[in-house]
Design a protein around this motif. Structure first.
Motif, PDB file in Angstrom:
ATOM      1  N   ILE A 447       0.745  -1.218  -0.067  1.00 33.98           N
ATOM      2  CA  ILE A 447      -0.156  -0.133  -0.032  1.00 33.98           C
ATOM      3  C   ILE A 447       0.923   1.367   0.295  1.00 33.98           C
ATOM      4  O   ILE A 447       0.275   2.340  -0.156  1.00 33.98           O
ATOM      5  N   ASP A 448       2.220   1.098   0.299  1.00 35.62           N
ATOM      6  CA  ASP A 448       3.057   2.176   0.237  1.00 35.62           C
ATOM      7  C   ASP A 448       4.560   1.835  -0.093  1.00 35.62           C
ATOM      8  O   ASP A 448       4.815   1.000   0.648  1.00 35.62           O
ATOM      9  N   LYS A 462      -6.605   4.393  10.370  1.00 36.28           N
ATOM     10  CA  LYS A 462      -5.357   5.009   9.799  1.00 36.28           C
ATOM     11  C   LYS A 462      -4.095   4.653  10.627  1.00 36.28           C
ATOM     12  O   LYS A 462      -4.112   4.092  11.686  1.00 36.28           O
ATOM     13  N   ASP A 478      -3.678   6.887   5.361  1.00 41.12           N
ATOM     14  CA  ASP A 478      -5.053   6.497   5.230  1.00 41.12           C
ATOM     15  C   ASP A 478      -4.742   5.026   4.130  1.00 41.12           C
ATOM     16  O   ASP A 478      -4.691   5.352   2.945  1.00 41.12           O
ATOM     17  N   LEU A 480      -6.597   2.960   3.076  1.00 40.88           N
ATOM     18  CA  LEU A 480      -7.659   2.414   2.226  1.00 40.88           C
ATOM     19  C   LEU A 480      -7.628   3.039   0.796  1.00 40.88           C
ATOM     20  O   LEU A 480      -7.767   2.811  -0.066  1.00 40.88           O
ATOM     21  N   THR A 481      -7.442   4.664   1.053  1.00 35.96           N
ATOM     22  CA  THR A 481      -6.969   5.348  -0.143  1.00 35.96           C
ATOM     23  C   THR A 481      -5.731   5.412  -0.340  1.00 35.96           C
ATOM     24  O   THR A 481      -5.368   6.095  -1.622  1.00 35.96           O
ATOM     25  N   LYS A 482      -4.703   4.814   0.324  1.00 43.22           N
ATOM     26  CA  LYS A 482      -3.501   5.062  -0.223  1.00 43.22           C
ATOM     27  C   LYS A 482      -2.782   6.403  -0.091  1.00 43.22           C
ATOM     28  O   LYS A 482      -1.992   6.618  -1.113  1.00 43.22           O
ATOM     29  N   SER A 483      -3.231   7.241   0.662  1.00 42.75           N
ATOM     30  CA  SER A 483      -3.020   8.571   0.600  1.00 42.75           C
ATOM     31  C   SER A 483      -2.447   9.321   1.774  1.00 42.75           C
ATOM     32  O   SER A 483      -2.932   8.493   2.964  1.00 42.75           O
ATOM     33  N   SER A 484      -1.598  10.209   1.763  1.00 41.14           N
ATOM     34  CA  SER A 484      -1.328  10.734   2.839  1.00 41.14           C
ATOM     35  C   SER A 484      -2.245  11.913   3.416  1.00 41.14           C
ATOM     36  O   SER A 484      -2.654  12.678   2.346  1.00 41.14           O
ATOM     37  N   LEU A 485      -2.533  12.060   4.577  1.00 42.42           N
ATOM     38  CA  LEU A 485      -3.449  12.905   5.047  1.00 42.42           C
ATOM     39  C   LEU A 485      -2.852  14.322   5.612  1.00 42.42           C
ATOM     40  O   LEU A 485      -3.103  15.430   5.462  1.00 42.42           O
TER      41      LEU A 485
END
Length: 1151
Positions: A447-448, A462, A478, A480-485
């Motif tokens: 995922i990352d 998260k 996150d 699920l979205t594979k994104s940095s918040l």
């Protein structure tokens, strides 16, 4: 095996641990003994009495003593300050010394080939052990048995029995000793080594002896009461083995050697399980083990090192605030927090293949799966294997209610991992990338791809990632979205904790508080390692190696307690009276509880929240210089005044806090001119011209007074001042001429001549006239016009700051400055003028009522038919936005708007003067200690309200009805800018009722001139006032009704008056007698000359009067604030409060 402490020094010949404190003694070849605190890594004492090298040192196991032996042939016994005893008798270097565990004995071994037992209290040798044929290198008492072990360079170790010596000592404890040579007897000679023996020692509990020698081997020996024999040999060192010890806590043997290594051996299997090699290639000479924890220390050619077999931090997790899961090496335990009962739930060594050694795969971290509520599931992380230090760590998933056929254990390897779902784990793989692992389906998903070193669980599935790279970052991710918040630059995060709206991150030496969006709020740094922390009561309690400390949300820190052992905090539970029950573990997994006094952080939180009651309560119980200093630092000098006894300090604190009344009082007591000068400067800065006036009077600065009176327009004092210090500039024309005529008659003649009056002049006067004419003639001296009309109120040049709000309640009584114009020590004597009352004064000769402010008794309206809630809308019965919050925040517009909505406020000019006194805050929504439900400051004006009500009572007694109206209208105004709690609602209602009733009574007095005075006076007597004032209104109504021949009315009023007088012991007897006379006289006439609207029951149940016409009405509308009622067609401002539009409104809110 981990290094805890290193210190470079000369060659270390001996080391000893203190049994309880974090101290270690180091004996150096240079002749110095050092005492070192290895937790804070500082030397705390040095001892240099020995002449030559110090070869041995040891702490006493129970007393605050230690002993030493050196090359000066002496044995010395020390307290922690200095040498107490010197024991002389050896003929060569003393190589080893040790205390007896119970008796006051010291055992020493020397190069003179003897060992001696000393009584250090009598300084006598009580036994000499002979038989060795070379230097004695080591000697020890057994901790429980009556035996001694010694070893020598003659390749032998000898086991001795000292039972005879012990028996003899018990019989002749206080007598002189005569050595017989039979005090100590040899049990056995241990001679299996092939070279010189350097060390020997007992096992604490088992019948084992260990020896180490120059033949590069370590031997274990078993013994009984009669003999000792060789049990096993440990081989592995490549050079002389200098020392070896049994570790009492770890079931291991530790040895060091001249081959530059420290080796650890499993005592049960006698196999080597760990090795540490000195990178400096120093030879090791000594090793010693701590008797109560996993520490051991080694001394080499150039340094002292303290090691630990296992990490200090005990892995633990608190489950549901009730169960504590913790690990001790490979054993998983659960502790019931309330009772402290422990239970072993799993030994992970049984599920790991191959079976790990004592130092491998010990548990270092535990995490509880909060996402799975159906079964209890833990994930544990193990320490890396010594054989494979760079590989990922072993992780085990443990389920405590496994299904049939399931072992309840899953295993995987990762650098770090955490739960993010019911069956999902985020973990860092071999490539330091983050992957998602579903342990039920065994599916793995990347995922990352960024490089990461640690991951931590965050709310909502998260994860918080510690990134590695050129700029290390802490990143909220996150999966699920594979994104940095969110992300923030940060490095080396060790532990995190989410508490309410904050994220707390711990590193080795710091704690930092973030918002959940990773915005930095607070950071503190320590000089020594931070070990653990917990969040409780909106502040943090954390531990270092030696202390328990706290951290507040404004950045303040402090020490709560010092500790002997390292504590790891588990939980805090509130107790009574500012006490906190702290549950913790030490570094040996021992379950501990501590009761802490947390009054200090609670006091600082009270200051932060502007909670006056808590502040004063703490100050009353804790009066010391530290509290005074903190209050001064926080600009709460007025609160600090409660602690100060010194008058000069009181003056300084009062001046710093802006409390001019208190400063003036202190200056009067000290009577030093420079203090009045300082006070005048501050008063002038604040615009308090009244106090400037008083200070200039004290300093006799008449010129400054004259200028002040000119600026303020105070003509009366300006004229009076001329009697003290005439000043022609400020005199009126007539006053000047009179003064000149009396003081300088010749100048007066010149003035008259210039004004056209013939005068007989001498030569000098004529020359003066000629000189005046040469300048252009004369001109009249007109007094300057005052800049403004005099007002008795100070000019608000300086706005109060937030801390000054707290200063408002420093005293209930204002300090009244002494004015030279009005008080006893007057310079100007003013004539006494009798006070002239207007037509509304009471005109009664009897004693006035006692004006008591009844605080405890709630005086509600006696008419049960009146709906108080309907009268005042929903006043203070609903939660909602409060205007005072916005006033305190400086947002006056929103506050006024709220009051318009809640109570129909239309006349807000009277509030402006009160608002000037409020601090101009700005609401910081991101501030960690302010929320929308909390005011920036507790503005409590109830003391001012009480004082105004008392003053209103006094004015009522004195018949000063204009002042009465002013006082009670100010009460209603101040209540609108007062912050009160739900438990103060009844008190606020009482103040409003009192104010409304007195203002209606004053309204009656005003209407007496415009209408039927008899009717209005009788209605005034029905209003519920204080008992003394009610009696006055009844007496007034009694008098006027009798005079106007309304005898029936007079009889009714007299009956009520007599009833009140019989219950009032403060009235004169003749007042009651007079009322009885009125009643008797009225009964004889029993007629009314004038028809008025008045009924007898009104005297007992106050009717609903219109505040406009004083008519008794049944259909009405009311003021939404004070509850006064009006006719339906009334459309104007409330006549009682003078603030609100009469009519329906939502009502004032309290919260």
């Amino acid at each position: 095996m981990f290094i805890k402490f290193e210190r470079h020094s000369d060659r270390v010949k001996s080391v000893s641990f203190h049994p309880h404190r974090p101290w270690v003694l180091s004996a150096l070849h240079s002749g110095i003994i050092e005492m070192i605190d290895y937790r804070i890594k500082k030397r705390i004492a040095i001892y240099d009495d020995h002449k030559g090298a110090v070869r041995s040192v040891q702490f006493h196991p129970q007393l605050n003593l230690f002993c030493s032996g050196g090359d000066d042939f002496t044995v010395r016994v020390w307290n922690f300050k200095q040498c107490q005893f010197i024991l002389k008798g050896h003929l060569d270097y003393v190589r080893c010394v040790t205390f007896h565990p119970i008796n006051p004995w010291v055992l020493s071994g020397s190069d003179d080939q003897t060992a001696r037992v000393w009584n250090y209290q009598s300084r006598q040798t009580i036994a000499i052990l002979t038989g060795h044929t070379h230097y004695i290198m080591a000697c020890h008492f057994h901790p429980t048995q009556d035996i001694i072990i010694t070893c020598s360079l003659d390749q032998t170790a000898r086991l001795w029995n000292y039972g005879v010596l012990k028996q003899r000592y018990a019989q002749k404890k206080n007598q002189e000793y005569v050595l017989s040579g039979a005090e100590v007897q040899v049990i056995s000679i241990l001679d299996a080594h092939k070279d010189q023996i350097n060390w020997c020692a007992f096992h604490k509990t088992e019948p084992f002896i260990i020896t180490s020698a120059d033949d590069k081997s370590i031997k274990l020996w078993k013994y009984n009461d009669n003999k000792a024999w060789e049990f096993d040999t440990l081989s592995g060192h490549t050079n002389n083995v200098c020392c070896s010890e049994f570790h009492s806590k770890g079931d291991v043997i530790i040895s060091d050697s001249e081959d530059h290594t420290v080796r650890i051996w499993d005592f049960a299997s006698r196999k080597q399980i760990g090795i540490y090699e000195n990178n400096h290639f120093d030879r090791y000479w000594i090793v010693t083990c701590h008797q109560n924890n996993y520490y051991f220390a080694c001394g080499s050619d150039t340094m002292l090192q303290v090691f630990t077999l296992h990490k200090d931090r005990v892995p633990f997790i608190l489950v549901n605030d009730r169960y504590l899961c913790m690990a001790e090496q490979k054993t998983l335990k659960v502790v019931e927090v309330i009772s402290g009962q422990q239970q072993i739930i799993r030994d992970i060594s049984t599920v790991i293949t191959p079976t790990p050694t004592l130092l491998e795969d010990n548990i270092e971290f535990i995490e509880y799966n909060t996402y799975d509520t159906q079964k209890t599931q833990l994930m544990i992380r193990c320490i890396r294997s010594f054989k494979e230090p760079t590989k990922p760590k072993r992780h085990l998933l443990l389920v405590f209610q496994p299904q049939k056929g399931d072992s309840g254990v899953k295993q995987f390897f990762a650098f770090c991992a955490c739960f993010i779902g019911k069956s999902k784990i985020a973990r860092i793989n071999q490539d330091q990338q983050i992957e998602l692992y579903n342990y039920e389906t065994e599916v793995v998903q990347l995922i990352d791809e960024k490089q990461s070193s640690k991951i931590f669980p965050a709310p909502g599935g998260k994860i918080l990632i510690q990134r590695i790279g050129t700029i290390p970052q802490l990143e909220l991710f996150d999966p699920l979205t594979k994104s940095s918040l969110h992300s923030v630059e940060y490095t080396n995060a060790k532990y995190i904790h989410y508490a309410e709206s904050y994220l707390i991150v711990q590193t080795k030496l710091s704690l930092k508080i973030f918002t959940k969006q990773l915005q930095k709020l607070i950071e503190i740094k320590e000089q020594i390692n931070i070990k653990s922390f917990i969040w409780i009561n909106n502040f943090i309690i954390y531990t270092t190696k030696s202390q328990i400390k706290y951290l507040l949300l404004n950045g303040d820190t402090g020490v709560l307690k010092s500790t002997e052992n390292i504590l790891y905090l588990v939980k805090g539970e509130d107790q009574q009276q500012s006490k906190l029950k702290l549950i913790a573990l030490d570094n040996t997994a021992k379950y501990l509880t501590e009761i802490l006094d947390i009054s200090e952080p609670l006091f600082k939180i009270a200051i932060m929240n502007k909670d006056l009651n808590s502040i004063y309560k703490f100050v009353e119980n804790n009066q010391n210089e530290a509290i005074l200093s903190y209050l001064y630092q926080k600009r709460l000098a007025s609160v600090a005044l409660k602690l100060v006894k010194d008058k000069q300090a009181k003056f300084s604190l009062s001046l710093d806090s802006g409390n001019l009344d208190y400063a003036y009082k202190a200056a009067i007591e000290i009577k030093e001119p420079q203090l009045f000068e300082q006070l005048r400067t501050e008063a002038l800065r604040q615009g308090n011209h009244l106090l400037v006036d008083i200070c200039d009077q004290q300093l006799s600065q008449f010129d400054r007074l004259s200028f002040l009176y000119l600026c303020t327009g105070n003509k009366d004092k300006q004229e009076k001042l001329q009697n003290i210090n005439p000043n022609f500039i400020y005199l009126s024309q007539i006053q000047r001429k009179t003064a000149i005529k009396n003081s300088i008659p010749k100048l007066y003649q010149i003035i008259d001549y210039l004004n056209g009056t013939p005068q007989k002049l001498d030569e000098n006067q004529k020359e003066t006239i000629e000189w005046i004419k040469s300048l252009g003639g004369s001109q009249a001296m007109i007094p300057p016009v005052p800049i403004m009309k005099y007002k008795s109120d100070p000019w608000p040049l300086l706005q109060m700051n937030e801390q000054d709000i707290i200063n408002l309640e420093i005293t209930d009584e204002a300090v009244v400055p002494q004015d030279i114009f009005t008080f006893q020590k007057q310079v100007i004597q003013e004539p006494n003028v009798d006070e002239q009352y207007n037509d509304t004064q009471w005109r009664l000769d009897e004693e006035e009522p006692i004006e008591e402010f009844q605080e405890q008794k709630l005086r509600d309206s006696v008419n049960n038919n009146i709906d108080e809630q309907a009268l005042r809308g929903n006043f203070i019965f609903q939660n909602g936005e409060v205007a005072i919050k916005y006033f305190a925040a400086g947002d006056y517009e929103t506050g006024i708007k709220l009051l318009k909505q809640q109570i129909n406020l239309i006349n807000y000019q009277p509030l402006f003067k009160l608002l000037v006194d409020l601090p101009n805050f700005q609401m910081l929504t991101f501030s960690p200690y302010l929320s929308n439900a909390t005011l920036p400051v507790k503005i409590n004006r109830l003391n001012e309200v009480k004082n105004l009500i008392k003053l209103g009572y006094k004015y009522t007694t004195d018949a000063k009805f204009n002042e009465v109206s002013n006082c009670f209208q100010q009460v209603l105004q101040k209540l609108l800018v007062t912050d009160f709690e739900e438990n103060q609602i009844d008190e606020i209602k009482r103040y409003i009722n009192i104010s409304r009733n007195y203002l209606i009574a004053m309204r009656c007095d005003q209407l007496k001139k415009d209408g039927n005075a008899l009717e209005v006076t009788c209605k005034m007597a029905t209003i519920d006032l204080q008992p003394g004032h009610r009696i006055l209104t009844l007496r007034q109504a009694l008098s006027i009704s009798y005079k106007q021949k309304n005898f029936i009315t007079c009889q009714i009023i007299a009956k009520k008056l007599i009833e009140l007088l019989k219950n009032d012991n403060n009235q004169k007897p003749e007042v009651l007698q007079n009322a009885q006379k009125y009643e008797k006289a009225s009964q004889q006439q029993n007629t009314n000359a004038i028809q008025i609207e008045f009924q007898e029951q009104w005297l007992n149940e106050q009717p609903i009067y219109s505040a406009n016409t004083l008519k008794n009405i049944s259909i009405f509308k009311s003021c939404p604030y004070d509850g006064s009622v009006y006719e339906i067609d009334y459309q104007q401002t409330c006549l009682i409060c003078g603030l609100c539009q009469v009519g329906k409104a939502s009502g004032l809110k309290y919260k």
